[in-house]
Scaffold this motif. Structure first.
Motif, PDB file in Angstrom:
ATOM      1  N   ALA A  67      13.159   7.689  17.740  1.00 30.29           N
ATOM      2  CA  ALA A  67      14.092   6.692  17.223  1.00 30.29           C
ATOM      3  C   ALA A  67      13.382   5.408  16.807  1.00 30.29           C
ATOM      4  N   LYS A  68      12.237   5.124  17.420  1.00 26.87           N
ATOM      5  CA  LYS A  68      11.512   3.887  17.107  1.00 26.87           C
ATOM      6  C   LYS A  68      10.835   3.959  15.736  1.00 26.87           C
ATOM      7  N   THR A  69      10.660   5.157  15.215  1.00 27.40           N
ATOM      8  CA  THR A  69       9.959   5.315  13.930  1.00 27.40           C
ATOM      9  C   THR A  69      10.914   5.475  12.758  1.00 27.40           C
ATOM     10  N   ILE A  70      12.232   5.541  13.020  1.00 25.72           N
ATOM     11  CA  ILE A  70      13.215   5.777  11.970  1.00 25.72           C
ATOM     12  C   ILE A  70      14.161   4.588  11.867  1.00 25.72           C
ATOM     13  N   SER A  71      14.354   4.125  10.645  1.00 28.46           N
ATOM     14  CA  SER A  71      15.334   3.069  10.403  1.00 28.46           C
ATOM     15  C   SER A  71      16.132   3.424   9.160  1.00 28.46           C
ATOM     16  N   LEU A 129      24.513   8.544  11.019  1.00 28.62           N
ATOM     17  CA  LEU A 129      23.705   8.157   9.863  1.00 28.62           C
ATOM     18  C   LEU A 129      22.221   8.146  10.231  1.00 28.62           C
ATOM     19  N   LEU A 130      21.914   7.744  11.438  1.00 30.45           N
ATOM     20  CA  LEU A 130      20.560   7.879  11.976  1.00 30.45           C
ATOM     21  C   LEU A 130      20.567   8.989  13.007  1.00 30.45           C
ATOM     22  N   GLY A 131      19.565   9.866  12.967  1.00 34.06           N
ATOM     23  CA  GLY A 131      19.545  10.999  13.880  1.00 34.06           C
ATOM     24  C   GLY A 131      20.367  12.156  13.331  1.00 34.06           C
ATOM     25  N   ASN A 159       0.863  -1.177   0.000  1.00 31.21           N
ATOM     26  CA  ASN A 159       0.000   0.000   0.000  1.00 31.21           C
ATOM     27  C   ASN A 159       0.895   1.220   0.000  1.00 31.21           C
ATOM     28  N   TYR A 160       0.296   2.356  -0.313  1.00 33.11           N
ATOM     29  CA  TYR A 160       1.086   3.598  -0.341  1.00 33.11           C
ATOM     30  C   TYR A 160       0.831   4.360   0.950  1.00 33.11           C
ATOM     31  N   PRO A 161       1.895   4.811   1.667  1.00 33.53           N
ATOM     32  CA  PRO A 161       3.297   4.920   1.255  1.00 33.53           C
ATOM     33  C   PRO A 161       4.223   3.812   1.763  1.00 33.53           C
ATOM     34  N   ALA A 162       3.675   2.695   2.270  1.00 32.10           N
ATOM     35  CA  ALA A 162       4.522   1.615   2.780  1.00 32.10           C
ATOM     36  C   ALA A 162       5.498   1.108   1.722  1.00 32.10           C
ATOM     37  N   ILE A 163       5.101   1.166   0.440  1.00 30.65           N
ATOM     38  CA  ILE A 163       5.956   0.648  -0.628  1.00 30.65           C
ATOM     39  C   ILE A 163       7.254   1.426  -0.778  1.00 30.65           C
ATOM     40  N   ASN A 164       7.377   2.581  -0.135  1.00 27.43           N
ATOM     41  CA  ASN A 164       8.634   3.332  -0.187  1.00 27.43           C
ATOM     42  C   ASN A 164       9.794   2.522   0.384  1.00 27.43           C
ATOM     43  N   GLU A 165       9.485   1.524   1.226  1.00 27.91           N
ATOM     44  CA  GLU A 165      10.528   0.707   1.851  1.00 27.91           C
ATOM     45  C   GLU A 165      10.606  -0.686   1.246  1.00 27.91           C
ATOM     46  N   ILE A 189      15.146  12.461  -2.198  1.00 26.32           N
ATOM     47  CA  ILE A 189      14.889  11.589  -1.050  1.00 26.32           C
ATOM     48  C   ILE A 189      15.827  11.997   0.078  1.00 26.32           C
ATOM     49  N   VAL A 190      15.315  12.051   1.300  1.00 27.70           N
ATOM     50  CA  VAL A 190      16.136  12.307   2.487  1.00 27.70           C
ATOM     51  C   VAL A 190      16.106  11.066   3.367  1.00 27.70           C
ATOM     52  N   LYS A 191      17.210  10.846   4.052  1.00 24.05           N
ATOM     53  CA  LYS A 191      17.373   9.610   4.823  1.00 24.05           C
ATOM     54  C   LYS A 191      17.832   9.898   6.252  1.00 24.05           C
TER      55      LYS A 191
END
Length: 483
Positions: free
Chosen positions: A455-459, A407-409, A275-281, A445-447
């Protein structure tokens, strides 16, 4: 017998004679003149004072604008009052003047306020070069790109039939079959809601477009996003061991430490909901060339050195930068980069265009090709990190493991990869190639998220997207280069 009533004698009333005419004659003339004046004022005077016609312009291209004597009038297929006389009409689409017309409007006068005199201008013949055709197609595609950012349309947020406009224009422009098909293939990759999907299906059916295999695949993939079944999509595979080596980029007054990564093929993303936007991953197979990535995000001190040699990017020049569409009003808000105080705090509230300018400057200083990393480059660096933790601050601490930091945060990191909604569930590489061939504006795209995110919502699989001129509070970048 009744008594006879004798009336007193009175003097007879005589109306005055005017110009030797009896009263009945001149009163008739006065009433006639008054009637003529009223008739003139009602039936003729409005037309004399405001002579012209209500003109409707037809156009061969959708959403065409009309410019009358150098002033924008409005869109075609609407009715406009045009004053009597000779006029120069220009047909505009996406900033391209593709036709002109000399319009001569006559001067009807009788009861024009009651019976509108109309005139319809037929669509002009198209005689456009390949460059002008390409610009018009590019405009239509960018309209679709912008529409894809809105997921729900209603009476307030109205939907324009962007796919119908594109297909209609492609038919009118009489372009090569290959370009025709590629434009539609790219457009279908931007379907993000059922309204767009329905518009695309109806437009293709109305104009009886023969679908390529890729168009058919994209439509099927888009349709599956709005199905009720809870399906999943994407690949899932762990990255094997990857040996990276320390390196650096010498840039005059400062040195940028980094790590060199070998060529690698891996699955970027994971198994996710269809489904969109889940397909982004959604996981896809990608290959990265050998490249180097900076250890840290570009710092405020390094940005100050850039500003010193590139004064056009100073905050004092904000109005000009905004006018050129390079940044928005938030550029460097709350920051005062300085070369006096050396700091490793990352620069932020800068735009994609600004980051690109920094990379060009760094390329000229180092003699190497410096650029924003692609999404896959950033991802392989994250995947190969032995201890990837979320950095909940803007003060990066060097890693004892000798690996990239934050790289994260830290701040959201810009990449050079354009966001194409359905790329991951169709053909990722073809989608990027189509985007490049039509030169669409890169919505990068930003990462990695920022230190303010949960932190729990970002990978390392999280995908964000921004407009290229947006200077978000916590948008920064790190650089990559070829050794």
């Amino acid at each position: 017998m009744k008594r006879r009533i004798v009336l007193p004698e009175v003097e007879a009333v005589k109306l005055p004679v005017l110009f030797n005419m009896r009263p009945g004659v001149y009163l008739f003339i006065l009433y006639a003149i008054l009637l003529i004046v009223i008739l003139f004022c009602v039936a003729y005077l409005p037309g004399i004072l405001k002579g012209g016609r209500y003109v409707t312009f037809s156009a061969p291209l959708a959403e065409t604008g009309i410019v009358l004597d150098g002033t924008y009038l409005g869109a075609t297929d609407n009715q406009y009052f045009i004053a009597s006389g000779e006029h120069e009409v220009a047909y505009m689409k996406g900033g391209v003047q593709y036709a002109t017309y000399a319009l001569d409007v006559d001067h009807p006068v009788f009861l024009t306020w009651f019976f509108h005199r109309t005139k319809t201008i037929d669509a002009p013949q198209l005689a456009l070069g390949s460059d002008m055709k390409f610009k018009i197609i590019h405009f239509d595609l960018e309209q679709i790109q912008q529409a894809s950012a809105i997921l729900t349309y209603d009476a307030v947020t109205r939907y324009e039939p962007v796919f119908s406009n594109l297909v209609s224009d492609l038919k009118s422009l009489d372009i090569q079959k290959e370009t025709f098909e590629q434009a539609l293939e790219l457009a279908l990759l931007y379907i993000t809601n059922e309204t767009m999907l329905l518009d695309a299906q109806q437009a293709l059916q109305k104009y009886q477009i023969a679908l390529t295999a890729f168009m058919q695949q994209t439509l099927e993939s888009a349709t599956s996003l709005f199905a009720t079944a809870n399906a999943s999509t994407g690949l899932s595979e762990k990255v094997g061991s990857l040996v990276k080596k320390e390196t650096s980029l010498q840039a005059g007054e400062f040195e940028i430490p980094g790590y060199r990564y070998p060529q690698a093929s891996f699955v970027m993303g994971t198994l996710t909901g269809q489904n969109y936007p889940a397909i982004n991953e959604a996981g896809i197979k990608v290959t990265t060339p050998s490249f180097a990535l900076s250890t840290y995000e570009v710092s405020q001190y390094q940005w100050a050195l850039f500003l010193q040699e590139n004064p056009m990017w100073e905050k004092a020049n904000l109005a000009s930068l905004v006018e050129q569409g390079l940044v928005d009003e938030a550029y460097l808000a709350g920051l005062s980069p300085s070369t006096i105080f050396v700091t490793n705090k990352p620069i932020h509230t800068i735009s994609y265009f600004a980051a690109q300018a920094f990379c060009e400057w760094l390329s000229s200083k180092t003699g190497k090709t410096v650029f924003l990393p692609s999404e896959s480059m950033w991802t392989i660096a994250a995947y190969s990190h032995s201890n990837l933790k979320f950095d909940a601050s803007l003060s990066p601490i060097p890693s004892p493991l000798k690996e990239p930091v934050s790289l994260l945060g830290g701040v959201w990191e810009l990449t050079q990869t354009p966001y194409i909604p359905l790329a991951r569930i169709t053909d990722y590489q073809k989608a990027l190639a189509l985007h490049e061939s039509f030169g669409l504006t890169t919505q990068p795209i930003v990462k990695g998220g920022s230190y303010l995110n949960d932190a729990k919502t970002i990978s390392s699989n999280t995908v964000g997207v921004v407009d290229p001129d947006v200077c978000g509070d916590l948008i920064g970048f790190r650089v990559a280069w070829y050794e």
